[in-house]
Design an enzyme around this catalytic site. Sequence first.
Site, PDB file in Angstrom:
ATOM      1  N   HIS A 157      -6.721   2.648   4.235  1.00 33.78           N
ATOM      2  CA  HIS A 157      -5.968   2.573   5.493  1.00 33.78           C
ATOM      3  C   HIS A 157      -6.171   3.839   6.324  1.00 33.78           C
ATOM      4  CE1 HIS A 157      -2.140   0.912   7.672  1.00 33.78           C
ATOM      5  NE2 HIS A 157      -3.098   1.291   8.503  1.00 33.78           N
ATOM      6  N   GLU A 168       0.843  -1.191   0.000  1.00 38.86           N
ATOM      7  CA  GLU A 168       0.000   0.000   0.000  1.00 38.86           C
ATOM      8  C   GLU A 168       0.884   1.250   0.000  1.00 38.86           C
ATOM      9  OE1 GLU A 168      -1.284   0.843   4.474  1.00 38.86           O
ATOM     10  OE2 GLU A 168      -2.096  -1.086   3.828  1.00 38.86           O
TER      11      GLU A 168
END
Length: 314
Positions: free
Chosen positions: A279, A261
């Site tokens: 996130h 990510e």
Amino acid sequence: MKPDVLFLGRFPEATVAELNARYNVHHFSPMPKPEAITPEMGQRIRGVATEANHGLTRAMLDRLPNVEVISVFGVGTDAVDLKAAKERGIPVTNTPDIIGPEVADLAMGMMLASARRIVEGEHYARSGDWAKKGPMPFGRTVANKTMGVIGLGGIGRAIADRAVPFRMKVLYNATREKKDVPYTYVGDLVELAKQSDYLMVACTGGPSTRHLVSKAVIDALGPQGTLINVSRGFVVDEEALIDALKHKRLGWAALDVYESEPAFDKRLLDFPNVLLQPHHGTGAIETRTAMGQLMIDNLTAGLEKKPLLTPVAA
């Protein structure tokens, strides 16, 4: 003279202002290569304030010979080389108790959004499909279903407690059975998944939990099950997850974290039964500001040789 502090990552405006008021700040975001820390700068820096996702590597720490404290913004310390810090007697702190409720709220919201097709419903109404096609397809209920929770620390416990008003049965798996909780312990992860309708991943990150949610666990959750991950992306075997979704061995997934990510595996975009978030489990202004203040308070305590507020066990 203000102490020099290395500041790694992005923090709320109030935190940045406070850092600049108290310290001579050397700010890097994104994470720099170790050689970005010049010898002269490295000699001056006495403290490190870092986002949990940035952490602090041994190579970086090697360029900071006079660091007295490492203060982490977040609960996870898996990106900090704790062994290197311990070898040099450098205390590490984090912000543990603040984030549990906030991450738990997002986890429950993701579960509800997946089950009741909330994102799909918003698009259905906004696009005009409701008027053109009539009622959208039904979602699923969470009431009277079973939630399995992997990890019953601050976040996992907050998730479990929130499930009770939804009339859910809560089971959990942790490194050990906890005697002071009203929930049922299941020692085997495959068995936990088999008994769960919704499986919440809320354990700590680190080498011991990499791919803890394996193909066997995902398959045990099955085509009527939902996997929700608010832990670390690498706790779930993402290749196994994608394969299970592709071959319909898993019903649904709701993910706030990924193995890679922010450039996560784009194959996840192919599945309408997957809810994706960027996130932001702690992504509320109030919570991030409180985390920032605790990080600064820990940093100040370390530099002033006072007791740390939330030290990380060595």
